[in-house]
Design an enzyme around this catalytic site. Structure first.
Site, PDB file in Angstrom:
ATOM      1  N   LYS A   1       6.435 -11.476  -6.612  1.00  0.00           N
ATOM      2  CA  LYS A   1       7.754 -11.579  -7.275  1.00  0.00           C
ATOM      3  C   LYS A   1       8.018 -13.006  -7.710  1.00  0.00           C
ATOM      4  CE  LYS A   1       9.993  -7.647  -5.269  1.00  0.00           C
ATOM      5  NZ  LYS A   1       8.993  -7.478  -4.182  1.00  0.00           N
TER       6      LYS A   1
ATOM      7  N   GLY B   1      15.097   5.374   2.020  1.00  0.00           N
ATOM      8  CA  GLY B   1      15.964   6.547   1.855  1.00  0.00           C
ATOM      9  C   GLY B   1      15.703   7.428   0.650  1.00  0.00           C
TER      10      GLY B   1
HETATM   11  P1  BMP Z   1       8.971   0.262   1.983  1.00  0.00           P
HETATM   12  O1  BMP Z   1       8.562   1.593   1.365  1.00  0.00           O
HETATM   13  O2  BMP Z   1       8.313  -0.012   3.289  1.00  0.00           O
HETATM   14  O3  BMP Z   1      10.434   0.061   1.984  1.00  0.00           O
HETATM   15  O4  BMP Z   1       8.352  -0.878   1.044  1.00  0.00           O
HETATM   16  C1  BMP Z   1       8.770  -1.076  -0.262  1.00  0.00           C
HETATM   17  C2  BMP Z   1       7.912  -2.106  -0.930  1.00  0.00           C
HETATM   18  O5  BMP Z   1       8.385  -2.285  -2.252  1.00  0.00           O
HETATM   19  C3  BMP Z   1       7.926  -3.471  -0.261  1.00  0.00           C
HETATM   20  O6  BMP Z   1       6.634  -4.035  -0.440  1.00  0.00           O
HETATM   21  C4  BMP Z   1       8.944  -4.264  -1.073  1.00  0.00           C
HETATM   22  O7  BMP Z   1       8.609  -5.635  -1.170  1.00  0.00           O
HETATM   23  C5  BMP Z   1       8.805  -3.630  -2.452  1.00  0.00           C
HETATM   24  N1  BMP Z   1      10.032  -3.623  -3.264  1.00  0.00           N
HETATM   25  C6  BMP Z   1      11.188  -3.019  -2.816  1.00  0.00           C
HETATM   26  O8  BMP Z   1      11.261  -2.461  -1.712  1.00  0.00           O
HETATM   27  N2  BMP Z   1      12.275  -3.028  -3.645  1.00  0.00           N
HETATM   28  C7  BMP Z   1      12.285  -3.620  -4.860  1.00  0.00           C
HETATM   29  O9  BMP Z   1      13.270  -3.560  -5.550  1.00  0.00           O
HETATM   30  C8  BMP Z   1      11.117  -4.239  -5.302  1.00  0.00           C
HETATM   31  C9  BMP Z   1       9.982  -4.217  -4.486  1.00  0.00           C
HETATM   32  O10 BMP Z   1       8.871  -4.774  -4.904  1.00  0.00           O
END
Ligand code: BMP
Length: 227
Positions: free
Chosen positions: A71, A184
């Site tokens: 990012k 969620g």
């Molecule tokens: P998780 O499914 O464990 O919540 O992980 C989501 C992944 O997506 C993480 O690597 C996080 O950095 C990334 N992410 C996110 O959750 N929301 C965003 O808006 C952008 C992301 O890259």
């Protein structure tokens, strides 16, 4: 079903108890099914550029992408410098759109095009805090995306209406949607709204049986969106 595995990006954000060897074995199982990987700062800080390269060689053999999620949000020259460290180790890199085009994303995009690496820009985020600042600037962010013409855009599975508006505005762009599972959203929330990929992290990686968790995500995707 096989093609639906291609629509899942597994976010591998390891804690420090997991060894690279174990992660590579797991990555192989995800990628042989057709899914892709997203590696972010937790991975890079633990295993370095070499670790990213090793994951890329495991998944590249299966035609899967490794998306490097730093990012980035810096001036163009620095983003280009950072990205250059991962040349030949990632299929795509993620940067924030809000840094703008001039002397920012333009420089990064030019470099990535030269190296054959895809650019993904963050339009909106999946956590509630995205509404506090980022989402107020959506129209401006869309303008930056329009100028930069990235391969992909990140839009939240937790807010499918945002996914749908990105899709309507940029039919040519791939939409990658995080938030499925631990945050969620349900498998299919984003893909049924026009996303190309759903990003799933902890629901899969923290499961006692991660490959079965990936299978469950794909089954649910099939049930809800067909395919
Ligand atoms: P998780 O499914 O464990 O919540 O992980 C989501 C992944 O997506 C993480 O690597 C996080 O950095 C990334 N992410 C996110 O959750 N929301 C965003 O808006 C952008 C992301 O890259």
């Amino acid at each position: 079903m096989e093609s639906l595995y291609r629509r899942i990006v597994v976010a591998v954000d390891p804690d420090d108890e997991v060894g690279l060897y174990t992660l590579k074995q797991l990555a192989e199982r995800f990628c042989e099914r057709g899914s892709h990987l997203k590696l972010g700062l937790p991975f890079v800080l633990e295993y370095g550029v070499r670790g990213v390269r090793e994951m890329f060689s495991v998944c590249g053999d299966h035609g899967s992408m490794v998306i490097l999620d730093l990012k980035m949000a810096d001036i163009g020259a620095i983003m280009r410098m950072i990205a250059s460290k991962f040349r030949g180790a990632a299929s795509a890199v993620i940067a924030h759109a809000f840094v703008g085009y001039n002397s920012g994303l333009r420089d990064l995009k030019e470099a990535l095009d030269e190296w054959g690496v895809k650019l993904v820009l963050v339009a909106s985020m999946s956590h509630p805090g995205s509404r506090e600042v980022l989402d107020h600037c959506m129209e401006r962010i869309f303008e930056v995306i329009d100028r930069t013409r990235p391969w992909g855009v990140v839009a939240p599975a937790t807010r499918p209406t945002v996914v749908a508006s990105v899709k309507a505005r940029f039919p040519y762009v791939r939409i990658l949607s995080p938030g499925v599972g631990a945050q969620g959203a349900k498998p299919g929330d984003a893909i049924c709204s026009g996303a190309d990929y759903e990003i799933v992290g902890r629901y899969i990686t923290k499961s006692p049986e991660p490959v079965k968790a990936l299978d469950r995500v794909v089954e649910e995707l099939k049930r809800r969106c067909g395919g």
